[in-house]
Design a protein around this motif. Structure first.
Motif, PDB file in Angstrom:
ATOM      1  N   HIS A 296       0.846  -1.202   0.000  1.00 14.74           N
ATOM      2  CA  HIS A 296       0.000   0.000   0.000  1.00 14.74           C
ATOM      3  C   HIS A 296       0.882   1.253   0.000  1.00 14.74           C
ATOM      4  O   HIS A 296       0.576   2.245   0.660  1.00 14.74           O
ATOM      5  N   ALA A 297       1.976   1.167  -0.741  1.00 12.05           N
ATOM      6  CA  ALA A 297       2.916   2.294  -0.813  1.00 12.05           C
ATOM      7  C   ALA A 297       2.316   3.442  -1.620  1.00 12.05           C
ATOM      8  O   ALA A 297       1.444   3.242  -2.483  1.00 12.05           O
ATOM      9  N   PHE A 298       2.788   4.626  -1.345  1.00 13.93           N
ATOM     10  CA  PHE A 298       2.318   5.817  -2.063  1.00 13.93           C
ATOM     11  C   PHE A 298       2.751   5.781  -3.523  1.00 13.93           C
ATOM     12  O   PHE A 298       3.882   5.421  -3.846  1.00 13.93           O
ATOM     13  N   GLU A 299       1.840   6.164  -4.401  1.00 18.93           N
ATOM     14  CA  GLU A 299       2.135   6.331  -5.820  1.00 18.93           C
ATOM     15  C   GLU A 299       1.654   7.714  -6.249  1.00 18.93           C
ATOM     16  O   GLU A 299       0.521   8.098  -5.931  1.00 18.93           O
TER      17      GLU A 299
ATOM     18  N   PHE B 200       7.110   5.073  10.311  1.00 22.90           N
ATOM     19  CA  PHE B 200       6.869   5.341   8.884  1.00 22.90           C
ATOM     20  C   PHE B 200       5.844   6.464   8.789  1.00 22.90           C
ATOM     21  O   PHE B 200       5.431   7.035   9.817  1.00 22.90           O
ATOM     22  N   ALA B 201       5.441   6.810   7.580  1.00 20.44           N
ATOM     23  CA  ALA B 201       4.514   7.930   7.390  1.00 20.44           C
ATOM     24  C   ALA B 201       3.454   7.578   6.356  1.00 20.44           C
ATOM     25  O   ALA B 201       3.634   6.678   5.531  1.00 20.44           O
ATOM     26  N   PHE B 202       2.350   8.306   6.436  1.00 21.00           N
ATOM     27  CA  PHE B 202       1.260   8.182   5.474  1.00 21.00           C
ATOM     28  C   PHE B 202       1.215   9.486   4.687  1.00 21.00           C
ATOM     29  O   PHE B 202       1.083  10.562   5.263  1.00 21.00           O
ATOM     30  N   ARG B 203       1.356   9.376   3.387  1.00 22.63           N
ATOM     31  CA  ARG B 203       1.425  10.571   2.550  1.00 22.63           C
ATOM     32  C   ARG B 203       0.109  10.788   1.803  1.00 22.63           C
ATOM     33  O   ARG B 203      -0.470   9.848   1.250  1.00 22.63           O
ATOM     34  N   ILE B 204      -0.343  12.038   1.790  1.00 24.27           N
ATOM     35  CA  ILE B 204      -1.550  12.417   1.050  1.00 24.27           C
ATOM     36  C   ILE B 204      -1.185  13.564   0.109  1.00 24.27           C
ATOM     37  O   ILE B 204      -0.750  14.622   0.556  1.00 24.27           O
TER      38      ILE B 204
ATOM     39  N   ARG C  22      -9.906  13.550  12.687  1.00 21.93           N
ATOM     40  CA  ARG C  22     -10.494  12.232  12.918  1.00 21.93           C
ATOM     41  C   ARG C  22     -10.655  11.479  11.598  1.00 21.93           C
ATOM     42  O   ARG C  22     -10.435  10.267  11.523  1.00 21.93           O
ATOM     43  N   LYS C  23     -11.031  12.216  10.553  1.00 22.62           N
ATOM     44  CA  LYS C  23     -11.227  11.602   9.243  1.00 22.62           C
ATOM     45  C   LYS C  23      -9.928  11.015   8.714  1.00 22.62           C
ATOM     46  O   LYS C  23      -9.907   9.895   8.173  1.00 22.62           O
ATOM     47  N   VAL C  24      -8.826  11.756   8.875  1.00 26.46           N
ATOM     48  CA  VAL C  24      -7.527  11.276   8.397  1.00 26.46           C
ATOM     49  C   VAL C  24      -7.054  10.087   9.230  1.00 26.46           C
ATOM     50  O   VAL C  24      -6.516   9.112   8.699  1.00 26.46           O
ATOM     51  N   VAL C  25      -7.238  10.154  10.549  1.00 27.33           N
ATOM     52  CA  VAL C  25      -6.858   9.035  11.422  1.00 27.33           C
ATOM     53  C   VAL C  25      -7.600   7.773  10.993  1.00 27.33           C
ATOM     54  O   VAL C  25      -7.008   6.689  10.893  1.00 27.33           O
TER      55      VAL C  25
ATOM     56  N   ILE D   7      -6.109   6.343   7.797  1.00 28.65           N
ATOM     57  CA  ILE D   7      -4.847   5.634   8.024  1.00 28.65           C
ATOM     58  C   ILE D   7      -5.107   4.272   8.656  1.00 28.65           C
ATOM     59  O   ILE D   7      -4.484   3.263   8.276  1.00 28.65           O
ATOM     60  N   CYS D   8      -6.029   4.213   9.609  1.00 29.00           N
ATOM     61  CA  CYS D   8      -6.375   2.932  10.238  1.00 29.00           C
ATOM     62  C   CYS D   8      -6.904   1.944   9.205  1.00 29.00           C
ATOM     63  O   CYS D   8      -6.525   0.762   9.203  1.00 29.00           O
ATOM     64  N   ILE D   9      -7.777   2.412   8.315  1.00 31.98           N
ATOM     65  CA  ILE D   9      -8.333   1.536   7.279  1.00 31.98           C
ATOM     66  C   ILE D   9      -7.237   1.056   6.334  1.00 31.98           C
ATOM     67  O   ILE D   9      -7.205  -0.120   5.937  1.00 31.98           O
ATOM     68  N   ALA D  10      -6.304   1.962   5.985  1.00 33.89           N
ATOM     69  CA  ALA D  10      -5.193   1.571   5.106  1.00 33.89           C
ATOM     70  C   ALA D  10      -4.337   0.491   5.762  1.00 33.89           C
ATOM     71  O   ALA D  10      -3.906  -0.466   5.107  1.00 33.89           O
ATOM     72  N   LEU D  11      -4.088   0.623   7.064  1.00 29.90           N
ATOM     73  CA  LEU D  11      -3.298  -0.375   7.783  1.00 29.90           C
ATOM     74  C   LEU D  11      -4.062  -1.689   7.946  1.00 29.90           C
ATOM     75  O   LEU D  11      -3.477  -2.773   7.884  1.00 29.90           O
ATOM     76  N   GLU D  12      -5.366  -1.588   8.137  1.00 31.79           N
ATOM     77  CA  GLU D  12      -6.183  -2.809   8.207  1.00 31.79           C
ATOM     78  C   GLU D  12      -6.108  -3.578   6.890  1.00 31.79           C
ATOM     79  O   GLU D  12      -5.982  -4.810   6.874  1.00 31.79           O
TER      80      GLU D  12
END
Length: 216
Positions: A36-39, A77-81, A155-158, A161-166
């Motif tokens: 699920h890496a950033f593209e 690590f980080a989550f990029r938007i 809260r929306k961003v958190v 990120i949780c859904i992406a990790l799930e």
């Protein structure tokens, strides 16, 4: 990057694999983040947003080598938007300029079909010129205590990120805020509120007299 410096604002969770725990944690985590890496946004598409995981100290890399992912008992690590939008004002200005030149050259205003064709060309031109807006949200995961901190205020961003990790790692999240803990342990959330004594209500008469004496 708040994990290493900056403001301290985060959401805290206890995390665990939803299925059987992997035998090789580091390999499992690296593969999951890469899946699920950033593209970057494809400027030829209609997409205005791109998200994914990147390395903490290099937002342009998603290789996640051991030396840049694991720090002692932590995985960092980080989550990029990235978002890219064509400004409406710029689009309007280009269309007005083109329509004026078209009418001057052809002695007539452009037809709707001609406007639509040029509008698509202008939009693509402006997308090619636009600089994406980037947001980086850090994630700190203690692999020993199974506690995770997501350094974001929205809260929306958190939740995103949780859904992406799930999806990437099949994780189960349990919030660690007081209200979350109360809910999971069966404590009535009302009992978490301030007591009457704390906010100065229903004080004994002797205490009220003492306060009056001090104020006088």
């Amino acid at each position: 990057m708040p994990v290493l410096r900056g403001a301290v604002t985060f959401s805290r969770f206890r995390v665990e694999p939803a299925k059987e725990a992997p035998s090789d944690i580091k390999r499992w985590l690296t593969r999951g983040l890469k899946s699920h890496a950033f593209e970057p946004i494809d400027r030829r598409s209609e997409e205005e947003r791109a998200v994914g995981f990147v390395e903490l100290e290099n937002a342009d890399s998603s290789e996640f080598p051991t030396s840049r992912l694991f720090y002692g008992e932590y995985a960092l690590f980080a989550f990029r938007i990235d978002t890219i939008k064509v400004p409406a004002a710029a689009m309007k200005a280009e269309m007005t300029k083109w329509a004026s030149a078209f009418e001057k050259e052809n002695d007539r205003p452009p037809s709707r079909a001609e406007k639509n064709t040029f509008k698509a060309e202008v939009r693509q031109m402006l997308r090619n010129r636009a600089t994406p807006r980037t947001a980086l949200l850090d994630v700190s995961w203690n692999l020993k205590s199974n506690e995770m901190q997501i350094w974001a205020t929205s809260r929306k961003v958190v939740d995103e990120i949780c859904i992406a990790l799930e999806n990437a790692l099949s994780l189960k999240f349990t919030g660690l805020t007081p209200s979350d803990v109360a809910r999971t342990t069966g404590i009535d959330e009302k009992s978490l509120g301030p007591t009457a004594e704390l906010i100065g209500m229903d004080l004994p008469a002797s205490a009220v007299e003492e306060v009056s004496r001090v104020e006088a």
